[in-house]
Design a protein around this motif. Structure first.
Motif, PDB file in Angstrom:
ATOM      1  N   ASP A  26     103.453  53.241  56.058  1.00 37.95           N
ATOM      2  CA  ASP A  26     104.519  53.773  56.820  1.00 37.95           C
ATOM      3  C   ASP A  26     105.006  53.087  58.005  1.00 37.95           C
ATOM      4  OD1 ASP A  26     102.646  54.413  58.713  1.00 37.95           O
ATOM      5  OD2 ASP A  26     102.107  56.443  58.455  1.00 37.95           O
ATOM      6  N   ARG A  27     105.772  53.804  58.777  1.00 27.44           N
ATOM      7  CA  ARG A  27     106.445  52.976  59.990  1.00 27.44           C
ATOM      8  C   ARG A  27     105.532  52.834  61.035  1.00 27.44           C
ATOM      9  NH1 ARG A  27     110.974  56.616  62.531  1.00 27.44           N
ATOM     10  NH2 ARG A  27     110.936  55.291  64.141  1.00 27.44           N
ATOM     11  N   ASP A  28     104.697  53.480  61.038  1.00 23.73           N
ATOM     12  CA  ASP A  28     103.266  53.137  62.011  1.00 23.73           C
ATOM     13  C   ASP A  28     102.217  52.276  61.588  1.00 23.73           C
ATOM     14  OD1 ASP A  28     104.409  54.785  63.759  1.00 23.73           O
ATOM     15  OD2 ASP A  28     103.535  56.663  63.200  1.00 23.73           O
ATOM     16  N   GLY A  29     102.627  51.911  60.253  1.00 24.10           N
ATOM     17  CA  GLY A  29     101.563  50.601  59.850  1.00 24.10           C
ATOM     18  C   GLY A  29     100.242  51.473  59.070  1.00 24.10           C
ATOM     19  N   VAL A  30     100.498  52.736  58.684  1.00 23.14           N
ATOM     20  CA  VAL A  30      99.299  53.376  57.990  1.00 23.14           C
ATOM     21  C   VAL A  30      99.417  53.431  56.661  1.00 23.14           C
ATOM     22  CG1 VAL A  30      97.851  55.420  57.825  1.00 23.14           C
ATOM     23  CG2 VAL A  30      98.699  54.838  59.990  1.00 23.14           C
ATOM     24  N   ILE A  31      98.514  53.208  55.925  1.00 26.68           N
ATOM     25  CA  ILE A  31      98.843  53.182  54.324  1.00 26.68           C
ATOM     26  C   ILE A  31      98.223  54.369  53.897  1.00 26.68           C
ATOM     27  CG2 ILE A  31      97.447  52.316  52.252  1.00 26.68           C
ATOM     28  CD1 ILE A  31      96.743  49.633  53.410  1.00 26.68           C
ATOM     29  N   PRO A  32      99.286  55.224  53.275  1.00 23.67           N
ATOM     30  CA  PRO A  32      99.376  56.771  53.075  1.00 23.67           C
ATOM     31  C   PRO A  32      97.972  57.164  52.304  1.00 23.67           C
ATOM     32  CG  PRO A  32     101.332  55.781  52.952  1.00 23.67           C
ATOM     33  CD  PRO A  32     100.593  54.775  52.809  1.00 23.67           C
ATOM     34  N   PRO A  33      97.475  58.356  52.700  1.00 21.74           N
ATOM     35  CA  PRO A  33      96.261  58.758  52.088  1.00 21.74           C
ATOM     36  C   PRO A  33      95.753  58.693  50.468  1.00 21.74           C
ATOM     37  CG  PRO A  33      97.415  60.505  52.817  1.00 21.74           C
ATOM     38  CD  PRO A  33      98.229  59.314  53.347  1.00 21.74           C
ATOM     39  N   LYS A  34      97.133  59.080  49.839  1.00 24.32           N
ATOM     40  CA  LYS A  34      96.707  59.137  48.351  1.00 24.32           C
ATOM     41  C   LYS A  34      96.852  57.786  47.611  1.00 24.32           C
ATOM     42  CE  LYS A  34      99.259  63.362  47.546  1.00 24.32           C
ATOM     43  NZ  LYS A  34     100.537  63.774  47.187  1.00 24.32           N
ATOM     44  N   GLN A  35      97.654  56.643  48.282  1.00 25.93           N
ATOM     45  CA  GLN A  35      97.586  55.467  47.643  1.00 25.93           C
ATOM     46  C   GLN A  35      96.056  54.820  48.091  1.00 25.93           C
ATOM     47  OE1 GLN A  35     101.534  53.305  48.758  1.00 25.93           O
ATOM     48  NE2 GLN A  35     101.726  55.266  49.536  1.00 25.93           N
ATOM     49  N   ALA A  36      95.676  55.282  49.345  1.00 27.61           N
ATOM     50  CA  ALA A  36      94.302  54.599  49.893  1.00 27.61           C
ATOM     51  C   ALA A  36      93.086  55.373  48.925  1.00 27.61           C
ATOM     52  CB  ALA A  36      94.089  55.145  51.139  1.00 27.61           C
ATOM     53  N   ALA A  37      93.587  56.459  48.648  1.00 32.76           N
ATOM     54  CA  ALA A  37      92.280  57.166  47.576  1.00 32.76           C
ATOM     55  C   ALA A  37      92.262  56.455  46.536  1.00 32.76           C
ATOM     56  CB  ALA A  37      92.753  58.667  47.531  1.00 32.76           C
ATOM     57  N   THR A  38      93.513  56.320  45.770  1.00 30.82           N
ATOM     58  CA  THR A  38      93.613  55.586  44.498  1.00 30.82           C
ATOM     59  C   THR A  38      92.645  54.125  44.592  1.00 30.82           C
ATOM     60  OG1 THR A  38      95.386  56.489  43.626  1.00 30.82           O
ATOM     61  CG2 THR A  38      95.019  54.318  42.756  1.00 30.82           C
ATOM     62  N   LEU A  39      92.936  53.323  45.528  1.00 30.10           N
ATOM     63  CA  LEU A  39      92.601  52.069  45.877  1.00 30.10           C
ATOM     64  C   LEU A  39      90.788  52.186  45.907  1.00 30.10           C
ATOM     65  CD1 LEU A  39      94.691  50.203  48.263  1.00 30.10           C
ATOM     66  CD2 LEU A  39      94.385  49.662  45.682  1.00 30.10           C
ATOM     67  N   ARG A  40      90.401  53.342  46.557  1.00 30.75           N
ATOM     68  CA  ARG A  40      89.005  53.830  46.621  1.00 30.75           C
ATOM     69  C   ARG A  40      88.335  53.985  45.513  1.00 30.75           C
ATOM     70  NH1 ARG A  40      90.334  56.488  51.436  1.00 30.75           N
ATOM     71  NH2 ARG A  40      90.511  54.988  52.918  1.00 30.75           N
ATOM     72  N   GLY A  41      89.043  54.786  44.659  1.00 28.76           N
ATOM     73  CA  GLY A  41      88.828  55.040  43.216  1.00 28.76           C
ATOM     74  C   GLY A  41      88.422  53.788  42.328  1.00 28.76           C
ATOM     75  N   VAL A  42      89.216  52.924  42.414  1.00 34.16           N
ATOM     76  CA  VAL A  42      89.161  51.650  41.992  1.00 34.16           C
ATOM     77  C   VAL A  42      87.984  50.840  42.267  1.00 34.16           C
ATOM     78  CG1 VAL A  42      90.358  49.331  41.260  1.00 34.16           C
ATOM     79  CG2 VAL A  42      91.769  51.554  41.416  1.00 34.16           C
ATOM     80  N   GLY A  43      87.813  51.022  43.597  1.00 32.62           N
ATOM     81  CA  GLY A  43      86.457  50.407  44.013  1.00 32.62           C
ATOM     82  C   GLY A  43      85.287  50.697  43.530  1.00 32.62           C
ATOM     83  N   GLU A  44      85.078  52.194  43.698  1.00 30.04           N
ATOM     84  CA  GLU A  44      83.961  52.732  43.064  1.00 30.04           C
ATOM     85  C   GLU A  44      83.776  52.455  41.611  1.00 30.04           C
ATOM     86  OE1 GLU A  44      81.812  54.825  44.696  1.00 30.04           O
ATOM     87  OE2 GLU A  44      83.100  54.078  46.623  1.00 30.04           O
ATOM     88  N   TRP A  45      84.800  52.321  41.065  1.00 34.15           N
ATOM     89  CA  TRP A  45      84.519  52.123  39.385  1.00 34.15           C
ATOM     90  C   TRP A  45      84.015  50.418  39.378  1.00 34.15           C
ATOM     91  CZ3 TRP A  45      86.496  48.347  36.081  1.00 34.15           C
ATOM     92  CH2 TRP A  45      86.302  48.594  34.763  1.00 34.15           C
ATOM     93  N   LEU A  46      84.816  49.761  40.282  1.00 36.56           N
ATOM     94  CA  LEU A  46      84.356  48.355  40.268  1.00 36.56           C
ATOM     95  C   LEU A  46      83.032  48.090  40.476  1.00 36.56           C
ATOM     96  CD1 LEU A  46      87.649  46.408  41.334  1.00 36.56           C
ATOM     97  CD2 LEU A  46      86.369  46.136  39.127  1.00 36.56           C
ATOM     98  N   LYS A  47      82.537  49.074  41.494  1.00 39.63           N
ATOM     99  CA  LYS A  47      80.948  48.689  41.998  1.00 39.63           C
ATOM    100  C   LYS A  47      80.023  49.018  40.618  1.00 39.63           C
ATOM    101  CE  LYS A  47      81.006  50.493  46.656  1.00 39.63           C
ATOM    102  NZ  LYS A  47      81.317  51.795  47.318  1.00 39.63           N
ATOM    103  N   ARG A  48      80.369  49.822  39.960  1.00 40.87           N
ATOM    104  CA  ARG A  48      79.573  50.150  38.928  1.00 40.87           C
ATOM    105  C   ARG A  48      79.766  48.958  37.540  1.00 40.87           C
ATOM    106  NH1 ARG A  48      79.147  56.054  36.884  1.00 40.87           N
ATOM    107  NH2 ARG A  48      77.399  55.287  35.611  1.00 40.87           N
ATOM    108  N   TYR A  49      80.995  48.697  37.253  1.00 42.64           N
ATOM    109  CA  TYR A  49      81.392  47.920  36.240  1.00 42.64           C
ATOM    110  C   TYR A  49      82.093  46.538  36.514  1.00 42.64           C
ATOM    111  CZ  TYR A  49      80.847  52.411  34.170  1.00 42.64           C
ATOM    112  OH  TYR A  49      80.193  53.694  33.765  1.00 42.64           O
TER     113      TYR A  49
END
Ligand code: GLC
Length: 442
Positions: free
Chosen positions: A327-350
């Motif tokens: 956003d204009r303040d430089g913050v990555i919005p929460p739902k996009q961040a959550a999606t990225l974290r979800g990918v990371g959790e999956w990648l930790k396992r696989y």
């Protein structure tokens, strides 16, 4: 040389044709179609990176793209200036309002790491012409130093990403809607010279002043939003441009959108990935939210959708570059961040089946499975089970062991026709069942 006279002349040329700039509008499909590179493979093949210098990128598989600029303020996506026909003088006012209070590239890099990414790519300058760094070559001082931010925003990004142990990518678009010559390069030769000089100057700044850069991600090498990037090569001289780039950054990976073929191919948008393994390394890029630049989060992809695209890319020799729009303040919005974290959790396992692999030995079957391999391991990525059992064609190696990476059971047997597998429905992975085969022989 940038003389004062030239700058003034350029300003006059700019002022002369402001409304003509917005005479056309394009659908999203037209924009993507026109971005086909179609580069001439005989142009400067000596610039192609050798395989060994591409290895880190081919091993990393996953990157995070960031589209950020003044367009985060009106929140209508990065094409706002063009789509809403905002005159350059009016658009320039956004620079005063731009004061990103929460810009913290260490937090971005930490998120990219948590996502399991190996690299980031950030828009140093998009088509609106606003440069996020201290850019003396910027036409009309349209840069971060002369904005409400009053500081260089690329330098801390490069440092933070490097500090986090990730590779650093920079996106740069030569396209700049402020120049009438972008739309009429032949009719407005003087403005065209200023326009071209800006690109050469800015790219030199980015390649020279920020230490090692690992990826240069061109975009918008076309002219007047028509034809291909390669059609505009007469103007940009992408061989000359990229030779300059390699002079400063001998090992930088360059994408194909300058009109030069680049070290890898690009496939843009979230459409499903199908077909056989592709010979050239390539990168699937899409935005997790609907636009690339910031818009409210109405239509955010789930981590499962991103993982699905990642698997479909990797089994076909591709990478994924998934975009977020702070956003204009430089913050990555929460739902996009959550999606990225979800990918990371999956990648930790696989991740063992993704990182450092190459595609094969099985050709992918669309929507059913694909394979990667590393050493004596073959990884099967099973997307669906059309029958209770899955049969794979024979290969030259002998399979001695099969393991379900989730820890659940897998049944398997070798037959004259190849390998037959089954996993109980409740032990099948979401969104993919991941199996590891141990192979003996080639
Ligand atoms: C699309 C968008 C453009 C974006 C690019 C990234 O072409 O129009 O704004 O930067 O994708 O690949």
């Amino acid at each position: 040389m940038t003389t004062r006279r030239n700058v003034l002349k350029g300003a006059l040329l700019m002022a002369a044709a402001p409304s003509a700039i917005w005479a056309q509008s394009l659908t999203d499909e037209e924009k993507s179609a026109a971005k086909q590179s179609n580069a001439d493979p005989t142009l400067a093949p000596d610039l192609l990176l050798p395989e060994r210098d591409m290895a880190w990128w081919r091993d990393a598989k996953f990157g995070v793209f960031v589209h950020w600029g003044l367009y985060a303020i009106p929140a209508k996506g990065e094409w706002h200036m063009f789509n809403d026909k905002v005159p350059p003088e009016a658009y320039a006012k956004l620079a005063h309002a731009f004061n990103p209070k929460h810009y913290d590239p260490d937090a971005w890099a930490a998120l990219a790491r948590a996502a399991g990414a190996g690299y980031m790519v950030m828009t140093a300058r998009h088509h609106d012409g606003f440069a996020l760094w201290d850019s003396p070559s910027s036409y009309g001082h349209f840069d971060a130093i002369h904005s409400g931010a009053r500081r260089d925003l690329i330098a801390p990004y490069v440092k933070a990403v490097r500090r986090a142990g990730l590779r650093v990518g920079i996106y740069y678009s030569p396209l700049d809607w402020r120049f009438p010559a972008y739309f009429k390069p032949k009719e407005l030769p003087e403005n065209a010279q200023l326009f071209k000089r800006q690109t050469y100057g800015q790219v030199e700044e980015l390649m020279k002043n920020y230490g090692k850069i690992d990826v240069l991600w061109w975009d918008g090498g076309w002219l007047a939003h028509s034809g291909t990037d390669a059609d505009a090569a007469w103007f940009w001289e992408p061989d000359k441009l990229n030779r300059m780039v390699r002079g400063y950054q001998p090992k930088i990976l360059i994408n194909p959108r300058s009109g030069w073929q680049g070290d890898f191919d690009i496939s843009e948008g979230g459409a499903p990935i199908t077909g056989p393994i592709r010979a050239r390394p390539w990168e699937k890029t899409f935005s997790i939210n609907s636009a690339w630049g910031y818009t409210p989060e109405h239509n955010v992809m789930s981590w499962e959708q991103v993982v699905r695209l990642l698997v479909d890319a990797v089994v076909r020799n591709g990478n994924v570059l998934a975009n977020v729009g702070p956003d204009r303040d430089g913050v990555i919005p929460p739902k996009q961040a959550a999606t990225l974290r979800g990918v990371g959790e999956w990648l930790k396992r696989y991740g063992t089946a993704i990182y450092g692999t190459r595609p094969g030995p099985f050709q992918p079957v669309d929507n059913v499975y694909g394979a990667t391999r590393r050493g004596d391991k073959i990884f099967l990525h099973i997307l669906s089970w059309p029958n209770d059992e899955l049969s794979l064609p024979p290969i030259d190696a002998k399979i001695t062991k099969v393991r379900n990476l989730s820890g659940d059971a897998v049944d398997w047997r070798l037959t004259g026709d190849g390998l037959t597998l089954s996993v109980a429905p409740k032990a099948r992975g979401v969104p993919v069942t991941m199996l590891e085969l141990t192979a003996q022989g080639e």
